[in-house]
Design an enzyme around this catalytic site. Structure first.
Site, PDB file in Angstrom:
ATOM      1  N   GLU A 301      -4.249  16.185 -28.318  1.00 23.63           N
ATOM      2  CA  GLU A 301      -3.571  16.605 -27.236  1.00 23.63           C
ATOM      3  C   GLU A 301      -3.090  15.550 -26.170  1.00 23.63           C
ATOM      4  OE1 GLU A 301      -8.221  19.219 -26.228  1.00 23.63           O
ATOM      5  OE2 GLU A 301      -8.066  17.742 -25.219  1.00 23.63           O
ATOM      6  N   CYS A 371       0.658   3.341   5.418  1.00 28.37           N
ATOM      7  CA  CYS A 371       0.260   3.407   6.363  1.00 28.37           C
ATOM      8  C   CYS A 371      -1.768   2.666   5.247  1.00 28.37           C
ATOM      9  CB  CYS A 371      -0.244   3.723   7.845  1.00 28.37           C
ATOM     10  SG  CYS A 371       0.740   3.387   8.075  1.00 28.37           S
ATOM     11  N   GLU A 372      -1.322   2.033   4.185  1.00 33.47           N
ATOM     12  CA  GLU A 372      -2.732   1.522   3.712  1.00 33.47           C
ATOM     13  C   GLU A 372      -2.124   0.282   3.108  1.00 33.47           C
ATOM     14  OE1 GLU A 372      -5.907   2.690   3.200  1.00 33.47           O
ATOM     15  OE2 GLU A 372      -5.248   4.612   3.746  1.00 33.47           O
TER      16      GLU A 372
END
Length: 444
Positions: A301, A371-372
């Site tokens: 997969e 805003c981090e």
């Protein structure tokens, strides 16, 4: 006259080894992918934007079919899914690994055969299962004891659904602890070591509505070494032998999952698919011979290894700010369109495009607009020292787990996906707009 040979940091900036194979250098410091100029993409579709090379996706599908000719290759939809991607995967002969009703519906309504889809998920909702049964998916992977009776009940007394059981083989592999799924103590699968897997298998065999076709395991993501897969297949065959001894059942399928690692920056390792195919098939055959079992059909997969190297993200620089010993370059995207660096420390290699420069490279941290403080796209990377607002940056290996994990944090719209192929560009997924936000917010 041939181009000068670059050395040192300049050579690192000019390295295209992790870019799509179609990538070409253009005059003025620009690049083309799939025969399309990246600066033209930025002008036509604005920034930020994801660029997806259709030819690269197809070539990677063909590589998997070539090295695993006798296996079922299922593309992991969670890496990136769109109607165009569904069509490419179908045309290249791959199956599909889905994790939700949404992925199932998109794939089937785009024309993908439901019988070639496998449904995963550690917490499938009734809606997920109802959709899978209604559409007629080929396999459903049982991930917990509680879903066995629930799945059988939804199938009903007159029906029968093919299933697999996800086993945790006790193998630790993957690029970060948050993407290691082959060991006990995490949310996926049923433990081999404590007997949970064996108990669940016995319960499934006791349900007439469920046809157990084989076992499944997935040991992690971004794996670049073949050895963990060999350990896992040996343990899975050992379990198959014990099931045959205790229940008299031989399984025709064994799904070894994906997690095939790619290089995100020049010089990094990637999983050798040829070596994986040769050694995995060899270990499977030898283990089955030793256990007296017929060799089951192998299922794999891949997701990241198909989509990631085919994608390029294009940003525009909004601000350049020296702060102490760090040069910050802020772009018009960020963690809303690529949360991977914040989630598990993924590292990328941005490149200046669209103009030539002789400026010396300097250590730079490319940050987003959110805003981090943790909104960092690429920490401590080399960029030309004269990078300035208005410049374009392109980031390779951006085709997987970016749009599929994107958010609308700060109500910044998710970027579009632009397919490039044979010199033409077309929009696959449009940009999310402020009108989209207004229409979804129906409260007063």
């Amino acid at each position: 006259m041939s181009a000068p040979v670059l050395t040192g940091p300049s050579a690192e900036l000019d390295d295209l080894s992790v870019w799509p194979a179609s990538t070409a250098r253009l005059p003025g410091g620009n690049l083309s992918v799939g025969g399309v100029s990246l600066t033209d993409v930025a002008e036509r579709f604005d920034t930020p934007a994801y660029v997806l090379d259709e030819g690269e996706v197809r070539a990677r599908c063909r590589t998997y079919r070539a090295v695993f000719p006798d296996a079922d290759v299922l593309y992991a939809a969670k890496a990136f899914l769109s109607r165009a991607m569904v069509r490419w995967i179908d045309e290249e002969g791959l199956g599909l690994d889905a994790c939700s009703a949404g992925e199932l519906e998109l794939a089937v309504t785009a024309g993908f055969p439901a019988a070639r889809i496998v449904l995963h998920g550690n917490a499938k909702s009734p809606g997920d299962i109802e959709t899978a049964l209604r559409l007629g998916v080929g396999r459903i992977v049982v991930d917990s004891p509680s879903e066995i009776a629930r799945l059988a009940a939804q199938v009903g007394s007159g029906g029968r659904q093919k299933v697999m059981v996800r086993v945790v083989p006790g193998v630790s592999a993957g690029g970060h602890e948050k993407i290691r799924t082959g060991t006990d103590g995490q949310k996926f699968g049923l433990s081999l070591t404590d007997g949970s897997a064996q108990h669940a298998i016995a319960r499934v065999l006791g349900q007439p509505q469920l046809e157990l076709t084989g076992l499944h395991c997935h040991i992690g993501s971004q794996i670049t070494d073949v050895k963990p897969y060999l350990v896992a297949v040996r343990r899975m065959v050992g379990l198959m032998a014990r099931i045959k001894e205790s229940h008299g059942v031989t399984f025709p399928e064994l799904d070894m999952g994906g997690g095939h690692g790619v290089a995100y920056r020049a010089g990094e390792s990637a999983l050798d698919l040829t070596a994986l195919a040769r050694r995995l098939n060899g270990k499977l055959s030898a283990s089955c011979a030793a256990a007296g079992l017929p060799v089951p059909r192998l299922v794999i997969e891949p997701g990241r290894a198909v989509a990631a190297p085919a994608g390029v993200a294009v940003y525009r620089v909004l601000a350049v700010k020296p702060t102490g010993s760090t040069m910050f370059v802020a772009v018009d995207g960020g963690m809303s369109d690529n949360p991977r660096p914040a989630l598990y420390g993924a590292r990328y290699a941005p490149r200046l495009i669209g103009r030539s420069t002789t400026a010396e490279p300097v250590a730079t941290t490319v940050v987003g607009r959110h805003c981090e403080a943790g909104d960092i796209l690429a920490a401590d990377v080399l960029l030309p020292g004269d990078v300035r607002p208005g410049d374009l940056l392109a980031v390779p290996v951006s085709g997987a787990y970016q749009l599929s994990m994107a958010s609308d944090y700060n109500l910044v719209g998710r970027p579009p996906v632009v397919a490039v192929h044979d010199g033409s560009a077309r929009l696959l997924v449009r940009r999310e707009t402020q009108e989209d936000f207004r229409r979804r917010d129906i409260g007063a």
